[in-house]
Design a protein around this motif. Structure first.
Motif, short mmCIF file in Angstrom:
data_model
loop_
_atom_site.label_atom_id
_atom_site.label_comp_id
_atom_site.label_asym_id
_atom_site.label_seq_id
_atom_site.Cartn_x
_atom_site.Cartn_y
_atom_site.Cartn_z
N ALA A 117 87.98 26.42 -67.47
CA ALA A 117 87.04 27.44 -67.94
C ALA A 117 85.65 26.84 -68.17
N ALA A 118 85.61 25.63 -68.71
CA ALA A 118 84.33 24.98 -68.96
C ALA A 118 83.61 24.66 -67.64
N ALA A 119 84.38 24.31 -66.61
CA ALA A 119 83.78 24.00 -65.31
C ALA A 119 83.17 25.26 -64.70
N LEU A 120 83.86 26.37 -64.77
CA LEU A 120 83.30 27.62 -64.26
C LEU A 120 82.04 28.02 -65.03
N ASP A 121 82.08 27.85 -66.36
CA ASP A 121 80.90 28.13 -67.18
C ASP A 121 79.74 27.22 -66.80
N ALA A 122 80.05 25.94 -66.56
CA ALA A 122 79.00 24.98 -66.19
C ALA A 122 78.36 25.38 -64.88
N GLY A 123 79.15 25.84 -63.93
CA GLY A 123 78.59 26.29 -62.66
C GLY A 123 77.64 27.45 -62.85
N ARG A 124 78.04 28.41 -63.68
CA ARG A 124 77.17 29.56 -63.93
C ARG A 124 75.88 29.12 -64.64
N THR A 125 76.02 28.19 -65.58
CA THR A 125 74.86 27.67 -66.30
C THR A 125 73.89 26.98 -65.35
N LEU A 126 74.42 26.14 -64.47
CA LEU A 126 73.57 25.42 -63.51
C LEU A 126 72.87 26.37 -62.56
N ARG A 127 73.58 27.43 -62.15
CA ARG A 127 72.96 28.40 -61.26
C ARG A 127 71.77 29.07 -61.94
N LEU A 128 71.93 29.45 -63.20
CA LEU A 128 70.84 30.09 -63.93
C LEU A 128 69.67 29.13 -64.15
N LEU A 129 69.97 27.90 -64.55
CA LEU A 129 68.91 26.93 -64.81
C LEU A 129 68.16 26.56 -63.54
#
Length: 415
Positions: A117-129
């Motif tokens: 779950a943290a990896a999926l969240d990290a991907g979404r965070t990186l996409r936004l940033l």
């Protein structure tokens, strides 16, 4: 050549030498293409995947500015060029140049469902940033390493980050920790190829950094330099070498109280890294310090002063990037960096203008020195320590184009 001189060497002699050197020339051009055109970030901010969110740069910015305002008097005495107001502006607007979301030592071992779950969240965070014009210009993750007990977990995390991001975010790079053998890089290249194939990504779209945390990454069992071999096995995908302060020092048997960026074993490792990466386009990044500005006022002042000194020391030794692990590190990272380049500019500008004017004086510089001087000025421009108008006021001939020509050793118009 003098047309009246008749060479005794026949054309076949020249051809023989060319035949021997042509493949050498090709190999050198391929393996040592020179510096990359883009500018190196001054730091990499590491934040645990448990804490990373799209507002991480903003939160760190707010904490850094609050700390700067509280300890402004102490910081003014640490700095040397009066750069603190400009540092405050940077911290308010765009404090983070490079970001890694950490799934390795800074994250630890958690249940697979939690890390998934943290990896999926990290991907979404990186996409936004990556789409934020004020966000980091480069970013990525550090997954777990290549050792048998963690390999599949690290690969799965990387894959889920790409899944969450919907592909490869702009500026994405992943860090490979604890390199110990050059052959491991061949496996990382194969992993990149498999992920690109599986996700329909363009060939060569995945890039990685190698973290040098093991003595075996510096000197292999045959006495050769592992990290040099590793760079040239990376198929052009390796963008950086990062020094791991504490793992490396511990592996060399250094007592914990003496482990630091300035220990002799650290200097040796980083010197080898610098030489191995020279003219390859691979950047070298210094490691971290575990001393953070918190506790009593005296403790905070001492930590800020210490970090400023360590950053300055790294810059003096040619390590233009380093890890930051606390909002307070952002203050002294930017302050030391601005001071370093602003302090270097007056002498560099004078010598460069004299070089362009072909003047004499106490120092007569050669093209290699002019190249180094121009590089320092361009690095200062890239990080915002000063702008082109400031440079031109001190060296009217040193436009950005001229500086780039000096770095590439191209012919400078008018010289």
């Amino acid at each position: 050549m003098n047309p009246q001189y008749l060479s005794r060497l026949p054309d076949s002699g020249f051809d023989r030498v060319d035949d021997l050197l042509d493949p050498v020339d090709t190999s050198l051009a391929q393996n040592f293409p020179g510096d990359r055109p883009e500018s190196q970030p001054i730091h990499t901010l590491y934040v645990s995947a448990a804490d990373a969110r799209p507002d991480t740069p903003r939160r760190w910015s707010e904490q850094a500015v609050a700390l700067l305002d509280r300890y402004a008097e102490a910081l003014e005495s640490v700095g040397t060029t009066g750069a603190l107001p400009d540092v405050r502006t940077v911290l308010q607007n765009r404090p983070v140049m490079d970001l890694r979301i950490d799934f390795e030592d800074g994250y630890g071992w958690r249940g697979d469902d939690i890390e998934d779950a943290a990896a999926l969240d990290a991907g979404r965070t990186l996409r936004l940033l990556s789409s934020d014009p004020d966000g980091p210009r480069s970013l990525g993750i550090r997954a777990k390493g290549l050792a048998p007990h963690e390999r599949r977990r690290g690969i799965r995390t990387l894959e889920l980050v790409l899944e969450g991001a919907g592909g490869v975010p702009n500026g994405f790079v992943f860090t490979v920790p604890k390199l110990r053998a050059a052959a491991q890089v061949t496996a990382v290249v194969a992993l990149c190829e498999e992920l690109e194939r599986a996700y329909g990504l363009p060939d060569g779209s995945l890039h990685f950094e190698l973290q040098i945390e093991s003595p075996q990454a510096v000197i292999g069992p045959d006495g050769t330099v592992t990290v040099a071999k590793a760079i040239h096995l990376a198929d052009g995908r390796c963008t950086g070498l990062h020094y791991g302060t504490y793992d490396y020092s511990a592996a060399c048997g250094i007592a914990s109280r003496f482990q630091s960026l300035e220990h002799p074993v650290a200097d040796h490792a980083k010197s080898v890294m610098l030489v191995a990466a020279a003219q390859t386009g691979v950047w070298v990044c210094d490691g971290s310090t575990q001393v953070v500005p918190q506790g009593s006022d005296d403790d905070v002042r001492a930590a800020l002063s210490r970090h400023y000194r360590l950053v300055t020391r790294s810059l003096e030794r040619g390590y233009y990037q380093g890890w930051d692990m606390h909002p307070g590190h952002l203050i002294t990272r930017w302050l030391a960096t601005f001071d370093f380049y602003r302090g270097a500019l007056p002498a560099a500008a004078t010598r460069l203008q004299a070089y362009l004017d072909r003047q004499g004086g106490g120092v007569v510089d050669e093209p290699a020195t002019a190249q180094a001087l121009a590089t320092v000025v361009l690095r200062g421009l890239a990080c915002g320590a000063f702008d082109e108008d400031v440079v031109l006021a001190q060296a009217p001939g040193c436009t950005v184009d001229v500086l780039h020509n000096l770095v590439s050793r191209a012919v400078v118009p008018g010289t």
